[in-house]
Motif scaffolding. Structure first.
Motif, PDB file in Angstrom:
ATOM      1  N   UNK A 339       0.832  -1.201   0.000  1.00 19.43           N
ATOM      2  CA  UNK A 339       0.000   0.000   0.000  1.00 19.43           C
ATOM      3  C   UNK A 339       0.863   1.246   0.000  1.00 19.43           C
ATOM      4  N   UNK A 340       0.347   2.307  -0.581  1.00 16.75           N
ATOM      5  CA  UNK A 340       0.975   3.623  -0.512  1.00 16.75           C
ATOM      6  C   UNK A 340       0.084   4.601   0.240  1.00 16.75           C
ATOM      7  N   UNK A 341      -0.897   4.089   0.944  1.00 17.55           N
ATOM      8  CA  UNK A 341      -1.872   4.904   1.674  1.00 17.55           C
ATOM      9  C   UNK A 341      -1.238   5.445   2.962  1.00 17.55           C
ATOM     10  N   UNK A 342      -1.118   6.758   3.049  1.00 20.45           N
ATOM     11  CA  UNK A 342      -0.498   7.347   4.229  1.00 20.45           C
ATOM     12  C   UNK A 342      -1.336   7.140   5.498  1.00 20.45           C
ATOM     13  N   UNK A 343      -2.606   6.836   5.363  1.00 20.67           N
ATOM     14  CA  UNK A 343      -3.397   6.503   6.550  1.00 20.67           C
ATOM     15  C   UNK A 343      -2.878   5.226   7.197  1.00 20.67           C
ATOM     16  N   UNK A 344      -2.332   4.344   6.381  1.00 21.97           N
ATOM     17  CA  UNK A 344      -1.720   3.107   6.877  1.00 21.97           C
ATOM     18  C   UNK A 344      -0.266   3.345   7.248  1.00 21.97           C
ATOM     19  N   UNK A 345       0.461   4.029   6.366  1.00 26.33           N
ATOM     20  CA  UNK A 345       1.900   4.196   6.542  1.00 26.33           C
ATOM     21  C   UNK A 345       2.249   5.071   7.743  1.00 26.33           C
ATOM     22  N   UNK A 346       1.511   6.147   7.910  1.00 31.87           N
ATOM     23  CA  UNK A 346       1.730   7.075   9.027  1.00 31.87           C
ATOM     24  C   UNK A 346       3.182   7.565   9.084  1.00 31.87           C
ATOM     25  N   UNK A 347       3.796   7.724   7.933  1.00 34.12           N
ATOM     26  CA  UNK A 347       5.186   8.166   7.876  1.00 34.12           C
ATOM     27  C   UNK A 347       5.435   8.758   6.489  1.00 34.12           C
ATOM     28  N   UNK A 348       5.596  10.064   6.401  1.00 34.46           N
ATOM     29  CA  UNK A 348       5.734  10.726   5.111  1.00 34.46           C
ATOM     30  C   UNK A 348       7.036  10.388   4.395  1.00 34.46           C
ATOM     31  N   UNK A 349       7.979   9.793   5.102  1.00 36.57           N
ATOM     32  CA  UNK A 349       9.211   9.361   4.451  1.00 36.57           C
ATOM     33  C   UNK A 349       9.046   8.037   3.701  1.00 36.57           C
ATOM     34  N   UNK A 350       7.964   7.345   3.948  1.00 31.68           N
ATOM     35  CA  UNK A 350       7.747   6.019   3.350  1.00 31.68           C
ATOM     36  C   UNK A 350       6.841   6.129   2.129  1.00 31.68           C
ATOM     37  N   UNK A 351       7.357   5.714   0.981  1.00 29.81           N
ATOM     38  CA  UNK A 351       6.562   5.697  -0.248  1.00 29.81           C
ATOM     39  C   UNK A 351       5.519   4.592  -0.212  1.00 29.81           C
ATOM     40  N   UNK A 352       5.923   3.413   0.264  1.00 29.35           N
ATOM     41  CA  UNK A 352       4.998   2.281   0.203  1.00 29.35           C
ATOM     42  C   UNK A 352       5.509   1.116   1.037  1.00 29.35           C
ATOM     43  N   UNK A 353       4.563   0.354   1.553  1.00 32.18           N
ATOM     44  CA  UNK A 353       4.831  -1.011   1.994  1.00 32.18           C
ATOM     45  C   UNK A 353       4.737  -1.882   0.748  1.00 32.18           C
ATOM     46  N   UNK A 354       5.720  -2.751   0.558  1.00 30.84           N
ATOM     47  CA  UNK A 354       5.757  -3.614  -0.632  1.00 30.84           C
ATOM     48  C   UNK A 354       6.104  -5.038  -0.207  1.00 30.84           C
ATOM     49  N   UNK A 355       5.914  -5.961  -1.128  1.00 31.52           N
ATOM     50  CA  UNK A 355       6.393  -7.331  -0.944  1.00 31.52           C
ATOM     51  C   UNK A 355       7.537  -7.536  -1.925  1.00 31.52           C
ATOM     52  N   UNK A 356       8.767  -7.411  -1.428  1.00 32.70           N
ATOM     53  CA  UNK A 356       9.940  -7.617  -2.284  1.00 32.70           C
ATOM     54  C   UNK A 356      10.285  -9.096  -2.360  1.00 32.70           C
ATOM     55  N   UNK A 357      10.348  -9.751  -1.221  1.00 36.28           N
ATOM     56  CA  UNK A 357      10.658 -11.181  -1.185  1.00 36.28           C
ATOM     57  C   UNK A 357       9.394 -11.990  -1.464  1.00 36.28           C
ATOM     58  N   UNK A 358       9.375 -12.809  -2.515  1.00 37.77           N
ATOM     59  CA  UNK A 358       8.197 -13.645  -2.767  1.00 37.77           C
ATOM     60  C   UNK A 358       8.126 -14.768  -1.725  1.00 37.77           C
TER      61      UNK A 358
END
Length: 398
Positions: A339-358
């Motif tokens: 997600x890139x939703x700042x309501x979830x991220x709560x951190x303006x330095x973070x672009x997104x939570x991602x899944x890098x490792x499958x």
């Protein structure tokens, strides 16, 4: 991969909780794009990974476990990064481009294709579970530049209709910060720096967002390591621009990736997930706090303080006795859905939570008994990830 070193542990023992450079002058405006490449787009869901998960789906259905079988279907439609780890593996880019274009046409939803660029000579110098195909003693750096980076860049340049987010060489610069006491790493680091700088320079494309890997909070997030990490990253970005012609445009990055292939939670709190005891003296006790701790040091050196944070797998509370446990950790589950939703991220330095490792691909022949070699499919492990998946995955509408 994912080795935690003696130096990092020593840093932990003497760490202060001060996480920002006090009294520093106002930093220059960071170079790089101010556009978050994940906003308004969907992280590409790799159909090759989804196919591997069919065995997991069948396993649950054969057991009559319809609830977890349904979770597998949601996981299969969740975006994840495609790893490109060898010259022969460059075809993975072609497959991802073809599939992403089809999905973009089918749904009308703009895709962001996540790629991992991971093939440095003398790769994984401290752990050895993911040693690669190239050696600096056998002309590896020239081969890396000519036969891996150049065709990699050409493929992305030919797909201007897609957005790419590229993670550059997991673990490499983390080793440069803390593992210079390991002779193999000491010899490899100049190659790492030159190779990554060449990749940065080669991938200066409007449709590509570059994220240098910044290890994770348990490795580089200690107060003593934070300024050293920022300095190392600045060294490599400067090297990418070392031979610029006067007046030419500087090569830039979007930011940094953290927790790649690791198990650290994104955010801990007293009301949701408590901190693990081994994080007590660190300002970077979860990955969101690591991003916040590192950001001022990056900005001070003119680097962009943007992050993507891997939550493909997260260890459950109490699963580890120390941060240095990185291989096939049990119990663990799929982490928060991308997600890139700042309501979830709560951190303006973070672009997104991602899944890098499958999830499902083994970390190596370590951790759990019977674990296969790095990258091989670990069926029992992925079933555990499904059972322990975050609520954001189980409750997704797909």
């Amino acid at each position: 991969m994912r080795a935690l070193t003696l130096l990092a542990a020593l840093s932990a023992a003497g760490a202060s909780v001060t996480a920002s450079p006090l009294g520093s002058p106002k930093p220059p405006k960071p170079a790089g794009s101010d556009i978050n490449p994940f906003v308004g787009k969907k992280l590409f869901a790799n159909p090759k990974w989804a196919t591997k998960l069919e065995d997991t789906y069948r396993s649950f259905t054969q057991k009559g476990d319809r609830a977890n079988a349904a979770v597998v279907r949601k996981v299969q439609k969740t975006g994840s990064f495609v790893w490109v780890t060898s010259r022969s593996g460059l075809s993975e880019i072609d497959d991802a481009i073809r599939s992403a274009r089809n999905e973009q046409r089918r749904t009308g939803q703009k895709q962001v294709v996540g790629l991992v660029l991971y093939n440095l000579p003398d790769r994984d110098c401290s752990a050895g579970e993911s040693a690669g195909e190239l050696s600096s003693k056998n002309d590896g750096l020239r081969i890396y530049k000519e036969q891996f980076i150049k065709p990699y860049a050409a493929k992305l340049a030919a797909a201007r209709d897609l957005q790419f987010a590229v993670v550059l060489e997991p673990d490499s610069l983390g080793n440069a910060v803390t593992n210079m006491g390991v002779e193999f790493c000491k010899e490899a680091v100049p190659t790492y720096r030159e190779g990554i700088a060449f990749a940065i320079k080669s991938l200066q494309l409007d449709n590509v967002a570059l994220y240098i890997d910044a290890a994770h909070g348990g490795w580089l997030g200690w107060a003593d390591n934070l300024p050293l990490a920022a300095k190392e990253f600045a060294t490599v970005v400067s090297l990418a621009n070392a031979n610029n012609a006067p007046g030419s445009k500087n090569a830039t990055i979007r930011g940094f990736s953290t927790n790649v292939s690791n198990y650290n939670p994104y955010l801990t709190s007293n009301t949701t997930r408590p901190r693990d005891p081994y994080t007590e003296w660190s300002p970077s006790y979860d990955e969101s706090h690591y991003a916040s701790s590192l950001s001022p040091y990056l900005s001070e050196l003119g680097l962009p303080a943007h992050f993507i944070i891997d939550q493909g797998r997260v260890a459950l509370p109490g699963a580890r006795e120390e941060w240095g446990e990185w291989c096939n950790v049990e119990p663990a589950g799929f982490g928060h859905a991308p997600t890139a939703d700042q309501k979830v991220l709560q951190n303006e330095n973070v672009d997104a939570i991602v899944w890098v490792k499958p999830g499902g691909e083994s970390d190596g022949e370590c951790g759990l008994a019977g674990a296969p070699k790095a990258g091989a499919w670990f069926g029992g492990y992925v079933e555990m990830l499904v059972k322990n998946a975050d609520a954001s995955v189980k409750n997704r509408r797909v």
